[in-house]
Scaffold this motif. Structure first.
Motif, short mmCIF file in Angstrom:
data_model
loop_
_atom_site.label_atom_id
_atom_site.label_comp_id
_atom_site.label_asym_id
_atom_site.label_seq_id
_atom_site.Cartn_x
_atom_site.Cartn_y
_atom_site.Cartn_z
N VAL A 63 -32.77 4.08 -6.26
CA VAL A 63 -32.22 3.82 -7.59
C VAL A 63 -32.17 2.32 -7.85
N LEU A 64 -31.66 1.59 -6.88
CA LEU A 64 -31.56 0.13 -7.05
C LEU A 64 -32.94 -0.46 -7.28
N ASP A 65 -33.87 0.00 -6.48
CA ASP A 65 -35.22 -0.55 -6.57
C ASP A 65 -35.83 -0.27 -7.94
N ALA A 66 -35.46 0.89 -8.50
CA ALA A 66 -36.06 1.25 -9.78
C ALA A 66 -35.39 0.55 -10.95
N MET A 67 -34.13 0.17 -10.78
CA MET A 67 -33.40 -0.42 -11.91
C MET A 67 -33.66 -1.93 -11.94
N TRP A 82 -25.79 -5.07 -13.66
CA TRP A 82 -24.76 -4.04 -13.80
C TRP A 82 -24.98 -2.90 -12.83
N ALA A 83 -26.22 -2.41 -12.84
CA ALA A 83 -26.51 -1.25 -12.00
C ALA A 83 -26.28 -1.60 -10.53
N TRP A 84 -26.81 -2.74 -10.15
CA TRP A 84 -26.68 -3.11 -8.73
C TRP A 84 -25.23 -3.32 -8.35
N ALA A 85 -24.53 -4.06 -9.18
CA ALA A 85 -23.13 -4.33 -8.84
C ALA A 85 -22.36 -3.02 -8.77
N ALA A 86 -22.57 -2.17 -9.75
CA ALA A 86 -21.79 -0.93 -9.77
C ALA A 86 -22.11 -0.07 -8.55
N ILE A 87 -23.38 0.08 -8.28
CA ILE A 87 -23.74 0.97 -7.17
C ILE A 87 -23.28 0.39 -5.85
N LEU A 88 -23.50 -0.91 -5.65
CA LEU A 88 -23.15 -1.50 -4.35
C LEU A 88 -21.64 -1.56 -4.17
#
Ligand code: NA
Ligand code: NA
Lengths: 125, 89, 163, 544, 122, 961
Positions: free
Chosen positions: D398-402, D410-416
């Motif tokens: 997911v991270l790689d795709a976003m 946002w995506a990275w911060a939220a997921i991590l």
């Protein structure tokens, strides 16, 4: 379309409308619930009866085929209207009229809304 | 002529419905409301029948038939609720 | 045996007629189907109507029906006039007890229904033992007279019919 | 036409009434029937999965051509979801039978089969209104399962669950009304074809329909701000039911993937990026909700429920990109999170039923503490997205795709950060549940006088059949991890097919029964009934 | 006519929404019933309004008919929402019988045995 | 795949494979268990060493297995100098620790578990140093966090262990997650997650705009793992672990992972000012701080832990300098630190094991009691202090040398000064370790009488001590290894010159200062210690605890506050969000002008409209009076049905009115048990808020409906109109759609009803067997204001009405295909007919007169509908394909038979069964609540009595259960 048929149908329709209106008018005019109960059970019955007759006449005289549907509705209403009125009356009596305010029953048992039927004393519990 | 008569009757039953509405809204007793609803049902049946006459079709007959039937059943049910609480004891 | 198959012949006939009324078209097929249903349905509902009421005197029945229909028309006109033109203060409503000689539940029911549908009266309730009807009169100056009229005009023929 | 396509719907639909109405007094028989039926379902699902390699296969119900009848569409995505459902169902059913949950109330197996029917039907249908119908089937079955065996807390949570979903169903109907009003069709392929061709003036209706459907599906998928129902529901439901519900949130996700990418994708002029623009922040906040919930949970069941919410957030973040690579990640993560949630709920059932409470305080260790601890550890790292299990791979994908500039931070911060909070929350829960308490340190110890280190003697040891489902779920996670390559290969084919609108449309609309009225249809559409409706003049229609 | 239908749908929706935001299950049930009316009419209206054109085919004449599809959809929706309402009523009754009131909200999750301090133990 | 790469994969996998062994072998005894744990390690070490010559020659051995190619994640390993060094350390020390732990762990400890965790950790660690793919490296990286979580918490009864483990996991886990971000950025910059590619793309990375974020994120990972300031605090708390774990993880391996990573990424990331200022500064601070704190720790392991923090700082600082010489020094010190620190931890463990305490204040004089341990401890501690001729001295000299040449922010003094300060404290705590533990007089108050342990326990530290001395005296021996690793770090060949004596360099002076200063500090230890204890200082653990507690508390408040169980709030949010989103979506594009003409509004419609609006408003206004609200709802249903008739939808009207009636019945039945009124519970503000939301939603829906009703659309239903008669055999298009075109929907819908019946039944059973049962028993629900339960008139009327109603039901069923009606309405009509009967004579009486299995009826309905649909398969047609034909048997007129009617029969049965099962369930609840059951159809039958005396027919009542 025969002219008399039209007049006949129209007359029944107007009559039906008038009785229907008066029946419903009784509903707002009369003072207490028991009185109001008279309006719909009668005036409206004739109102709808006229309408049904008008409809039958219309289909027979103007459309040219006999329709029994209206008879069925009439049958239905005649069968049900007294029962409904009876229930509404009882619903009103039980909440607003004390037993002593009603005339006596002429037998050992009171009115059924207040009194248990014969042999029913043992039922509680 | 029939159209005129129908119009007149429509107005009559329409007014009738409004009277019923008045009774339903102000009551005062629940018995009045049930009575008004029952009257309303009768008025609606009349309207349906008249509508069928107007449109010259019998296709709305089942509706009036059914309205008559359920009108009765629901009036009885409402009353039984007031009378006994449990409607199918 | 016959009672099991046709528990209520009158009901069966009535249902057949109802069917014809419903389909609104008298054809042989409809008649047969109606008759079939008129037989089957009472059989299914027979448990809820265990005993068969006695009915006699068809002429009296016809006369009774005509009387009642006429009374209904009259009652409607009377009540309509009262609603329209009588001042609310002028209404004298009364409760009237109508003692019953009828014992058949069917007869009592028809009587009560008739009372409700006819001049200025509504049957409100029965006594617990079913021997009296409580009638509400919209406007009456003579309660006893009303009671007697009911007994004479409706109860007597019904007694003939049902008992 | 491949009649097997409808088999996974019809099989449970016929089995359920038989179990419910014929075998209702015979639990062993019902169990056998339910297990056998689910086994057959699994076999069918595998068969369908294997046969779904090529173009979408279409089943024309009633032999009516699309878009006029209802169609079922078996493509890679629906085959995958059906298979996932069947596998999960088998695992959950074994658990329910082994632990005796199914006998704690009436009609478990019948409702279970109906639930499967609803879920699978929703995955297979190619018609939006039919999707509604199957949503209702799966929902009403889930109401029954949710309150299975009753109890005060469950009943009240169940009431909320029913109410919120009825509100959702109402909204679904509103959305369908708008769709039909704007497009005049209900078939998904037909929608995909018609919506891009609609005149500009109709765009507003389409946009409203799209957003209403997003809310509806978001409600099922537990997306912020319509996720609030999930924690109480999942934590009050019987555990095997909660485990089965792992697929229910996925139905919402599936519906968004299916409907929104077919009909309201970013390349459709009317909607453009609107769906992404709303879905993305909602998904981000959903992750946060899950993370805060896990970290702040005081009970095990809500903790797991919140972790489900968080996982749905991560999944929907990937979906929100509406782009093949991200969709691949989303699908992979979807499979993973289904098993992870199931494993946790099933395990929680084993533990909580022995601890007699899911409150996260120190309590006497249960029997088989070590085993439960190990299983919990595995399931938790799966759910939290720690290596080596598939959760980590999924999140990496997911991270790689976003990578879109506006979304990446946002995506990275939220997921991590969400992962970190989840890990901490699970670590706290796990160590409280499974590590032996002691009086040494001032930590609270239950004051019932029992030796905290000794398990209560009357606790029943979990037999192999009871533990097997949990282990199978974890084994499924391991398989998803080990075969990440082939699996995500399949996912990437699947997501390619998801975005191949033309392929879907032509498979549905160009195939099918010979249209007896192909030209008549044209004519009928020309003589559109509602277009030239005359005002109400008395027509002398006659009864016939 | 269109205005009448639209405003009726709006009124039913507003009333339904207001009632589902109440705190007692019974009010919520009433609200959902109103919403169900609203959505049925809404869905029906998506086929546009037509007067005296019921979709009953006449073999004799070439008539215009109202759109039958939304009607069929609404029928399905009515039936489904009937089943749902029945379940809802029973669940509400069950929830009421198992507790003291028919409130729709859940009480605080915290129960005895809960140690709020445990959270800070990390 | 070549043999070399195969062997590399085996090396990487061996610990994991081996991890399965101890659990099994423990049954064969503790020795066997230890041996079989050591075997995979030893085997891996041997295989590794076989590669050593090649690696020293500069060869890089690679191996790659596909894993997740879509992501660029592969199981890619490579073995270069740096990897070789670390892998050797990991496996070598692993062997020693296995040996040591065999003797250290007591008989009660679950040793199999320990060795499993240990091997898992070893595998993870090995994976980090051998990974050639940064995603793979991340996986192993997080695995070390997880396995160390298990190892630190190994003694589960120690709360310190639990907390320490959680803290370690939180801190290193957090760093690891940050690192994921950094690594993904690196991968994005380079376009590959392959480490070799990334290391080759240093220029590109350092020039990229995302360099700094990537650097910071990766360093966060490294710093947390290697306990660098301000993340140093977790390491001492991890000392709750068994000493073998401390020795392995917290001196030799795991904490070096961060250092390893910095060394590994050196070619890609180092050499920029950002690198220097972040890495070197953090390292410098950590070095000094760790050394200072170590001096004041009384717990041997805590002292060593802070010493480790300090030395890791030293290493970090060296790597931060970014010069080749510093890199060489770092590599060399890695080796040296490993040797002396692992030995020291084991020594501390031995002392603890023997004396049963690690508290320096309770020790002293052990040299005489346990001479072997004392020798080992003294030599290694001297090395730690950086005192010649031991290896620590040489690497410290090199560090000081580099420090002297380092200018920090244009200031040449600050780095050497601080480095020296660190060295001073380093000497001080090392000397304290020696003198306060082994020196001094023998005491008589040790918790246990200490003596040297068995050989097995001191063998491992002794071996390390030999290395300490050997490297110190003959440092050139280490040169090949150092060069091998340093070459890999710097990316080009290095030539380390390791000598004990460099002549009189500035570093030597600083060393001397350090030794003297350290000795003075030790002499002043007592007053300093008092001052230290008295001085206020931030307690990192307390801060961390408070921080996390605050965070968890905050999370709890946010989470429980927002998920507080308030349904009305959830729904308000749901509705408000939907409305706002809908509005935004709508306003996002312009709508075209209307294309349809409005229909007129006749007066009756106006009346209906008024009725509907007023009734709707009254429901809202009077909803607290529940019964009244139900009556008014009846009005709404009536008006809507009328509206459906008017708007050409007779089927809808029929369905609506009958469904509504049954629904109201159901609500009345339930209301019997529920409170009859809703109390006022929400304030005016709440009601205003809800009102606003409600009005907004209503307005939105109305606007939407109004807008689309004004436009034309081309719909698919033309097909249905055209094919209904020809293809579906019916003229009622709505019915044909229901049972044919969209029969699948209808199939679903009856299943919904069937499920509803099941649920209601199940729910009733659950209620009657749960706490609700008591409530039902003990509450008086009866509101029997009237004494007549089954009035005669009603019973008699029903006897006629019910058959008629059933007839109507049959009629509606049979004609549904061609005229308004159908199975569903028919089912409801028959239900209503039965309802009449139930209301007349009571459910129980009616039910007893004729046992109808409503359960089965639903089942049959669903099955019949399903089988009708499936029947099409016989003809090879899809599910629900219908068939119909017209038959003519004279004299009966032609009639039609269609499979759709069979399907409709299923619908009919399911509906009837469903409704009846619901009533049955409610009636059972009522009877449970104390309702009595009549045995006669009416209250009293006057035709049966004999003058009012004696019991009539209806007087017997019975009570359920
Ligand atoms: Na129909
Ligand atoms: Na067909």
């Amino acid at each position: 379309m025969p002219g008399y048929a039209e007049i006949l149908v129209s007359a029944f329709i107007v009559l039906g409308g008038l009785f229907g209106l008066v029946g419903s008018f009784g509903l707002i005019k009369l003072r207490d619930t028991m009185q109001r109960l008279h309006g719909p059970t009668k005036a409206t019955t004739l109102g709808i009866g006229s309408v049904l007759i008008a409809s039958m006449t219309f289909f027979y005289l103007i459309k040219g085929h006999v329709s029994f549907h209206e008879l069925l509705i009439t049958l239905f209403l005649f069968l049900t209207a007294p029962i409904t009125a009876n229930f509404i009356a009882k619903a009103y009596i039980t909440r607003h009229i004390r037993e002593q305010d009603l005339p006596a029953t002429s037998s050992d048992y009171g009115w059924s809304v207040y009194d248990d039927p014969p042999g029913k004393e043992t039922e509680e519990g | 002529m029939i159209t005129l008569a129908l119009l007149f009757a429509f107005v009559c039953f329409g007014l009738g419905l409004l009277f019923c509405l008045w009774r339903i809204t102000i009551g005062p007793d629940n018995a009045d409301r049930i009575l008004a609803l029952d009257t309303m049902v009768i008025n609606v049946i009349a309207l349906l029948v008249l509508y069928g006459v107007w449109k010259g079709t019998a296709i709305y007959f089942e509706a009036s038939m059914l309205v008559a039937m359920v009108g009765f059943v629901s009036s009885v049910a409402y009353c039984r609720f007031i009378l006994r609480g449990d409607i199918i004891e | 045996m016959r009672k099991r198959l046709i528990p209520h012949p009158l009901l069966s006939i009535m249902l057949t007629l109802v069917w014809l009324g419903l389909v609104n078209k008298v054809t042989l097929g409809n008649l047969l189907l109606g008759a079939l249903l008129g037989l089957i349905i009472p059989m299914i509902t027979a448990p809820y109507w265990p005993d068969r009421p006695k009915l006699s005197r068809p002429f009296t029945v016809v006369r009774y029906v005509l009387v009642v229909l006429w009374d209904i028309v009259v009652a409607n006109v009377q009540v309509a006039l009262m609603i329209l033109f009588k001042r609310n203060d002028d209404f004298r409503s009364e409760w009237v007890t109508v003692p019953l000689e009828l014992t058949s539940p069917e007869a009592i029911t028809v009587l009560a229904g008739t009372i409700t549908m006819t001049p200025g009266t509504v049957s409100a309730t029965l006594s617990a033992d079913g021997h009296a009807i409580l009638v509400h009169c919209l406007h009456t100056d003579d309660p006893e007279g009303d009671r007697d009229r009911i007994k004479a005009r409706y109860e007597r023929p019904l007694k003939e019919i049902f008992e | 036409m491949n009649h097997w396509i409808i088999a996974p719907v019809i099989l449970p639909a016929l089995l359920a009434p038989i179990i419910g109405f014929v075998m209702r007094h015979d639990i062993p028989l019902a169990r056998v029937a339910s297990l056998a039926g689910t086994g057959a379902l699994l076999a069918i699902a595998i068969g369908l999965f294997l046969s779904a390699g090529g173009d979408p296969q279409v089943y024309y119900l009633g032999d009516w051509p699309a878009p006029f009848g209802i169609v079922l569409v078996l493509d890679k995505l629906s085959a995958l979801m059906v298979l996932l459902t069947a596998v999960l169902a088998m695992i959950v059913l074994v658990h329910a039978v082994a632990t005796g949950w199914d006998a704690r109330g009436w009609h478990f197996h019948a409702l279970f089969q109906f639930q499967l029917m609803g879920v699978i039907g929703a995955f297979l249908t190619g018609d939006v209104f039919n999707l509604f119908v199957f949503f209702e089937i799966l929902l009403i079955a889930s109401y029954g399962l949710m309150i299975h065996s009753g109890g005060r807390k469950r009943m009240r949570a169940g009431l909320q669950y029913v109410v919120i979903n009825l509100a959702g169903s109402t909204l679904f109907l509103f959305a369908l009304g708008v769709i039909y009003a704007a497009t005049g069709t209900l078939n998904m392929a037909d929608l995909a074809q018609r919506i891009p061709e609609l005149p500009e003036g109709e765009a507003a209706l389409v946009r409203v329909a799209a957003i209403l459907l997003l809310v509806v599906f978001g409600l099922k998928a537990a997306l912020f701000p319509v996720h609030f129902w999930l924690p109480a529901t999942y934590s009050s439901a019987p555990a095997p039911v909660a485990a089965l519900f792992a697929i229910m949130t996925k139905v919402g996700a599936y519906a968004i993937i299916r409907v929104h990418s077919l009909a309201f994708g970013p390349d459709v002029a009317a909607t453009g990026g609107m769906i992404s623009d709303w879905l993305f922040p909602a998904a981000i906040i959903t992750i946060a909700v899950g993370a805060f919930g896990v970290l702040g949970a005081r009970r095990l069941m809500p903790l797991i429920a919140f972790s489900v919410v968080g996982s749905m957030g991560a999944l929907m973040v990937a979906v929100s990109a509406f782009e093949p690579a991200a969709m691949t990640a989303a699908l992979y993560y979807l499979v993973h999170s289904t098993f992870a949630a199931a494993a946790l709920f099933l395990l929680a059932d084993l533990v909580v039923s022995r601890r007699e409470s899911d409150v996260l305080t120190l309590r006497p260790a249960t029997v088989q503490n070590g085993l439960f601890a190990a299983l919990f550890f595995a399931a938790a790292i799966g759910m939290a997205g720690m290596p080596p299990l598939s959760g980590f791979l999924g999140k990496l994908m997911v991270l790689d795709a976003m990578r879109a500039p506006g979304q990446m931070p946002w995506a990275w911060a939220a997921i991590l950060i969400g992962s970190l909070m989840t890990i901490v929350g699970f670590a706290r829960a796990g160590s409280t549940l499974f590590w032996k308490p002691t009086a040494l340190s001032g930590e609270p110890v239950p004051d019932d006088g029992a030796d905290p280190a000794e398990p209560a003697p009357e606790q029943a040891r979990a037999g192999a059949a009871e533990i097997a489902p949990t282990m199978l779920s974890i084994a499924a996670l391991a398989l998803v991890t080990g075969f990440a390559g082939p699996l995500s290969g399949y996912m990437s084919d699947t997501s390619a097919q998801v975005f191949d609108r033309a392929g879907y449309v032509s498979a549905v609309l160009d195939g099918g029964p010979v249209k007896q009225a192909a030209e008549k249809d044209k004519k009928a559409e020309g003589a559109e009934p509602s277009q030239d409706a005359p005002a109400d003049e008395p027509a002398d229609g006659e009864d016939h | 006519m269109e205005f009448v239908v639209a405003s009726s749908v709006g009124a039913l929706t507003a009333a339904g929404v207001y009632l589902i935001l109440r705190l007692r299950a019974f009010a919520v049930i009433l609200g959902l019933a109103l919403l169900s009316y609203a959505v049925n009419v809404f869905l029906f209206a998506s086929g546009r309004l037509a007067i005296n054109m019921p979709p009953i085919l006449s073999p004799y004449e070439d008539l215009a008919y109202s759109d039958p599809l939304p009607q069929a959809l609404v029928l399905t929706a009515i039936v489904i929402s009937f089943g749902m309402t029945a379940v809802l009523v029973m669940v509400a009754l069950g929830a009421y019988l198992e507790s003291e009131d028919d409130r729709i909200d859940l009480e605080d999750e915290a129960e005895e045995g809960d140690a709020p301090g445990e959270v800070s133990k990390l | 795949m070549t043999d070399d790469s195969f062997s590399l994969i085996i090396i990487a996998l061996l610990p994991f494979l081996g991890a399965l062994v101890p659990g099994v072998m423990i049954r064969a005894g503790r020795n066997a268990c230890a041996i079989f744990t050591a075997l995979p390690t030893a085997l891996a070490l041997v295989m590794l060493l076989l590669h050593a010559p090649a690696v020293m020659d500069g060869e890089v051995i690679k191996a790659e297995l596909d894993w997740l190619p879509q992501l660029g994640l592969s199981a890619a390993f490579f073995l270069d100098g740096l990897g070789m060094l670390f892998a050797g350390m990991i496996l070598g020390v692993g062997l020693l620790i296995t040996l040591y732990a065999r003797f250290y762990l007591s008989g009660e400890d679950p040793m199999g578990q320990f060795y499993t965790y240990l091997l898992l950790f070893q595998g993870a660690m090995l994976g980090i140093v051998l990974s050639d793919n940064i995603l793979l490296l991340l996986i192993f990286w997080e695995l070390t966090s997880l396995s160390s979580f298990l190892l630190i918490g190994y003694w589960k009864h120690l709360p310190e262990g639990r907390q320490g483990a959680r803290m370690a996991l939180a801190v290193t886990g957090a760093g690891g997650l940050a690192m994921i971000g950094g690594m993904l950025i690196l991968g994005n910059i380079v376009g590959s997650y392959n480490l070799t590619d990334i290391l080759a793309a240093g220029e590109q990375i350092r020039a990229h705009e995302w360099y700094v974020p990537a650097l910071v994120l990766i360093l966060l990972g490294a710093f947390t793992k290697s306990a660098q300031f301000p993340f140093h605090f977790w390491l001492p708390h991890a000392m709750a672990a068994p000493t073998p774990v401390s020795a392995y993880l917290h001196s030799a391996t795991m904490v070096k992972a961060g250092v390893f990573l910095m060394a590994r990424m050196w070619p890609a990331l180092a050499g920029t000012p950002e690198w220097f200022y972040i890495v070197a500064s953090v390292g410098l601070i950590t070095m000094v701080l760790g050394a200072v704190i170590a001096l004041f720790k009384d717990d041997l392991k805590a002292l060593l832990a802070f010493s480790t923090v300090s030395h890791l700082g030293l290493l970090t600082m060296l790597l931060g300098f970014g010069t080749e010489a510093a890199a060489i020094a770092a590599v060399f010190h890695i080796i040296n630190h490993l040797t002396f620190k692992a030995a020291l931890f084991m020594t501390a463990g031995i002392v603890d094991h023997e004396a049963h305490t690690r508290d320096i204040k309770r020790l002293g004089g052990l040299a005489k009691l346990m001479p072997i341990t004392a020798v080992i401890g003294t030599i290694t501690a001297l090395s730690m202090a950086g005192i010649a001729p031991f290896n620590g001295f040489i690497s410290k000299e090199k560090m000081l040398e580099e420090a002297v040449h380092t200018v920090w922010w244009e200031n040449p003094w600050i780095v050497p000064a601080l480095a020296t300060l660190g060295a001073v404290f380093s000497v001080a705590y090392s000397l304290r370790f020696i003198f306060h533990v082994f020196g001094g007089k023998v005491r008589d108050d040790y918790p246990a009488k200490p003596h040297d342990p068995p050989f097995g326990m001191w063998a491992a530290p002794a071996l390390l001590t030999v290395l300490v001395v050997l490297i110190g005296v003959m440092p050139f021996l280490a040169e090949p290894v150092v060069n091998m690793a340093a070459t890999a770090v710097t990316g080009h060949e290095t030539h380390a010159h390791l000598k004990l004596w460099h002549g009189l360099t500035p570093a030597l002076y600083l060393s001397i200062i350090a030794v003297v200063g350290g000795a003075i500090l030790l002499a002043l230890h007592k007053p300093l210690d008092r001052a230290w204890i008295a001085a206020p200082r931030p307690e990192a653990k307390a801060i961390f605890d408070r921080l996390l507690a605050a965070l968890a508390g905050l999370a709890q408040r946010i989470s429980e506050g927002s998920h507080n169980g308030s349904m009305s709030r959830y729904l308000a949010i749901f509705v408000a969000a939907t409305t706002v989103l809908g509005y935004l979506a709508w306003s996002g594009s312009a709508a075209a002008a209307p294309s349809r003409e409005l229909l007129p509004i006749p007066p009756v419609v106006m009346v209906g409209w008024v009725l509907l609006l007023v009734a709707t408003a009254s429901v809202v206004i009077c909803h607290r009076n529940r019964f009244r609200a139900l009556v008014v709802i009846g009005v709404i249903g009536l008006i809507i049905s009328f509206g459906f008739v008017y708007l050409s939808a007779p089927d809808l009207a029929l369905t609506q009115i009958s469904v509504e009636t049954v629904t109201i019945m159901l609500l009345l039945l339930a209301l019997h048990f529920l409170p009859k009124a809703t109390p006022v519970e929400s304030g005016a503000a709440r009601r205003l808020r809800d009102g606003v939301i409600a009005l907004a939603a209503g307005a939105g829906v109305a606007a939407l409906a109004y807008v689309f009703m004004l436009r034309d659309v081309s719909t698919i239903s033309g097909f249905h109109l055209a094919n209904s008669y020809k293809g579906g055999g019916g003229t009622n298009v709505v019915n044909v759609i229901l049972v044919d075109f969209r029969g699948y929907d209808t199939y679903g819908e009856i299943i919904v009803l069937g499920i509803a019946g099941l649920i209601i039944f199940a729910l009733m059973e659950a209620l009657l067997n749960g706490p609700a049962a008591a409530k039902l028993r003990n509450t008086d629900y009866s509101q029997d204001r009237s004494r007549d339960r089954h009035p005669l008139m009603m019973v008699i009327a029903t006897r006629v009405m019910m058959p008629v109603a059933i007839m109507v039901g049959v009629y509606i069923f049979l004609r549904g295909h061609n005229q308004p009606g159908g199975g569903f309405v028919a089912g409801l009509v028959v239900s209503i007919a039965l309802l009449m009967q139930y209301m007349a004579s009571g459910f129980a009486w009616t039910q007893r007169r004729q046992q109808i299995e409503y359960h089965s009826m639903i089942g049959w309905g669903v099955v019949i509908a399903g089988l009708t649909g499936a029947g099409a398969w016989l003809g090879g047609k899809p599910f629900l394909t219908s068939g119909f034909d017209y038959y003519h048997f004279p004299p009966i007129e032609e009639f039609e038979l269609a499979t759709a009617m069979l399907f409709d029969l299923g619908v009919f049965l399911a509906v009837l069964g469903g409704v009846m099962l619901m009533l049955y369930s409610l009636s059972r609840i009522a009877r449970y609540a104390g309702e009595t059951v009549n045995v006669a159809p009416m209250d009293y039958d006057p035709s049966q009595d004999d003058g009012g005396e004696g019991p009539g027919k209806s007087d017997q009542t019975e009570r359920e259960r």
